[in-house]
Design an enzyme around this catalytic site. Structure first.
Site, PDB file in Angstrom:
ATOM      1  CG  ASP A  49      -1.755   1.251   1.323  1.00 23.00           C
ATOM      2  OD1 ASP A  49      -2.798   1.277   0.660  1.00 23.00           O
ATOM      3  OD2 ASP A  49      -1.390   2.191   2.049  1.00 23.00           O
ATOM      4  CE1 TYR A  54       0.436   8.239   2.363  1.00 23.25           C
ATOM      5  CE2 TYR A  54       1.144   6.020   1.808  1.00 23.25           C
ATOM      6  CZ  TYR A  54       0.224   6.877   2.384  1.00 23.25           C
ATOM      7  OH  TYR A  54      -0.899   6.360   2.986  1.00 23.25           O
ATOM      8  CB  SER A 206      -2.236   3.933  12.607  1.00 22.06           C
ATOM      9  OG  SER A 206      -1.452   4.334  13.712  1.00 22.06           O
ATOM     10  N   PRO A 207      -2.387   0.223  13.070  1.00 23.79           N
ATOM     11  CG  PRO A 207      -1.609  -1.877  12.423  1.00 23.79           C
ATOM     12  CD  PRO A 207      -1.840  -0.486  11.899  1.00 23.79           C
ATOM     13  CG  LEU A 208       1.899  -1.304  15.439  1.00 24.34           C
ATOM     14  CD1 LEU A 208       3.394  -1.352  15.138  1.00 24.34           C
ATOM     15  CD2 LEU A 208       1.502  -2.453  16.339  1.00 24.34           C
ATOM     16  CD  GLN A 292      10.201  -0.801  13.031  1.00 27.65           C
ATOM     17  OE1 GLN A 292      10.373  -0.406  11.875  1.00 27.65           O
ATOM     18  NE2 GLN A 292      10.086   0.038  14.050  1.00 27.65           N
TER      19      GLN A 292
END
Length: 337
Positions: A49, A54, A206-208, A292
Site C-alpha cells: 500500500d 507519500y 496504524s494498528p500500532l 522490525q
C-alpha cells in the site's frame, strides 16, 4: 501469511499489508526501504500500500523499483489519490476528473506497472461533486488502469452514497482504509455497519497507534532517541500527541502481561487484535528496518480468547477513543494546498 477476500469482491489480499507512508522517500534510507520490501515478500506478504502524496511521489517510485522484477500477477498493489502532489498547484489535489486521470497515470508510471489492484480515494473531496468522482473512478476501471476501487477515511454517509453511485455505474467499492487500533475505535459504531451493508471491508492503518502500542514510549519519560515522537512536534502529529498522554502510556504498559500470556510482544498483540475484529480484512504495517517488520508480523494469526479480549478492554478503559463523530471531525473541509 494468510490471505482474505476484500469486501464482497473476489480479490484476496494478504492479512498483513506492507505500507510505505513514512518509510520510503524523503529522509528514509533507500537501501533499508528496499530491504524491508524484500523482507515483506519473504514473509509471504503479497500486498503493498502506498499513495502518490507519500514523500511527494518518492514513495511510489521506490516501491516500483523494489517490485519491478517480481511476478506482477502474484502481487496486489494499492495506491491513493487526493492529497497534493508536485508543486501543489490549484488542480494538484482533490478528486476532480482531471486530478484522478492525471493521478492514475503518474502512479502507474512511478510504480512501473500497467495497473494497480485497488485505487483509493485518500479522503472525501468536498469541492467535487461525488458523481464526477465516481464516474472518473469508473473510467479508470474501464480503461484497465485499476481493477478495484476503494476509499479511505470516508464517513458512513459518504461510504453509502459512494457505494450506491458506484453500483449504478457498474463497479463496486470494495474497501475503506481507516485508522483503527485498540486505542482508536471510532469506526465501530457507524462506519463498519455501513460498510457491511455495501459489501465493503476495512484495510486498517496504524494498528500500532502511531507506535504507542509497541510499548516503547514510557510515561513521564522522554521518547527514545530517533523515535517518531522524538522527531515530531505535537502540532505536526496531533494524533500521536493524543496517544502520548501519560495515562494512555500507563495503560499500554499494563497490557504487557496480557501479551505475555499469549506469547506475544505488545506490537504483535496489537496486530493480532485488529485482525480479529469485525469487518477487518487486513492491517497495514510499516517498518524502517527489516527486523522490525519481522517482529511485528510474527503472531498475526494468534487466536485471542474472549477472556483476553475482556482484559484488554478492562485495562484500556476510558482512554480508548470511540466517538463515531471523529471521522467527520478529522476530515478535510476543503482540498489541501
Amino acid at each position: 501469511m494468510g490471505h482474505a477476500r476484500l469486501g464482497a469482491s473476489g480479490l484476496k489480499v494478504s492479512r498483513v499489508i506492507y505500507g510505505n507512508w513514512l518509510t520510503h522517500g524523503s529522509s528514509a534510507d533507500p537501501a533499508q526501504a528496499l530491504a524491508c520490501v524484500r523482507t515483506a515478500l519473504d514473509l509471504g506478504i503479497s500486498t503493498f500500500d502506498t499513495a502518490d502524496a507519500y514523500a511527494n511521489t518518492e514513495a511510489e517510485s521506490l516501491l516500483g523499483e523494489a517490485l519491478e522484477h517480481e511476478r506482477r500477477e502474484s502481487l496486489e498493489i494499492l495506491t491513493k489519490v487526493y492529497n497534493p502532489v508536485g508543486p501543489r498547484g490549484h488542480n494538484d489535489s482533490g478528486l476532480s476528473r482531471k486530478h484522478i486521470m492525471e493521478g492514475i497515470n503518474g502512479s502507474l508510471r512511478r510504480l512501473r506497472t500497467d495497473y494497480v489492484d485497488v485505487y483509493q480515494a485518500h479522503r472525501f473531496d468536498t469541492e467535487t461533486p461525488l458523481e464526477e468522482t465516481m464516474q472518473a473512478m469508473a473510467d479508470v476501471v474501464r480503461h484497465g488502469k485499476a481493477l478495484y476501487i476503494g476509499v479511505s477515511e470516508w464517513t458512513a454517509e459518504q461510504i453509502t452514497a459512494g457505494a450506491d453511485l458506484a453500483r449504478q455505474l457498474g463497479f463496486p467499492l470494495v474497501s475503506n482504509q481507516p485508522q483503527y487500533s485498540m486505542l482508536w475505535r471510532v469506526i465501530e459504531r457507524e462506519v463498519i455497519p455501513a460498510s457491511e451493508r455495501s459489501g465493503i471491508s476495512q484495510i486498517v492503518w496504524s494498528p500500532l497507534a502511531q507506535g504507542v502500542l509497541t510499548g516503547k514510549y514510557l510515561p513521564d519519560q522522554r521518547p527514545p532517541a530517533g523515535s517518531r515522537a522524538a522527531r515530531n512536534t505535537a502540532s505536526a502529529e496531533p494524533l500521536l500527541s493524543g496517544f502520548m498522554r501519560p495515562e494512555v502510556l500507563r495503560r499500554v504498559q499494563r497490557l504487557r502481561p496480557v501479551a505475555a500470556d499469549l506469547g506475544l510482544s505488545l506490537a504483535q498483540l496489537a496486530v493480532a487484535w485488529v485482525l480479529r475484529q469485525r469487518n477487518v480484512t487486513a492491517a497495514v504495517v510499516g517498518a524502517s528496518r527489516p527486523k522490525q517488520l519481522t517482529e511485528t508480523v510474527a503472531g498475526w494469526n494468534t487466536t485471542i480468547p474472549p477472556e483476553a479480549l475482556a482484559r484488554i478492554d478492562d485495562v484500556l478503559g476510558d482512554v480508548v477513543e470511540r466517538r463515531a463523530e471523529m471521522t467527520a471531525l478529522l476530515a478535510p473541509k476543503r482540498r489541501p494546498t
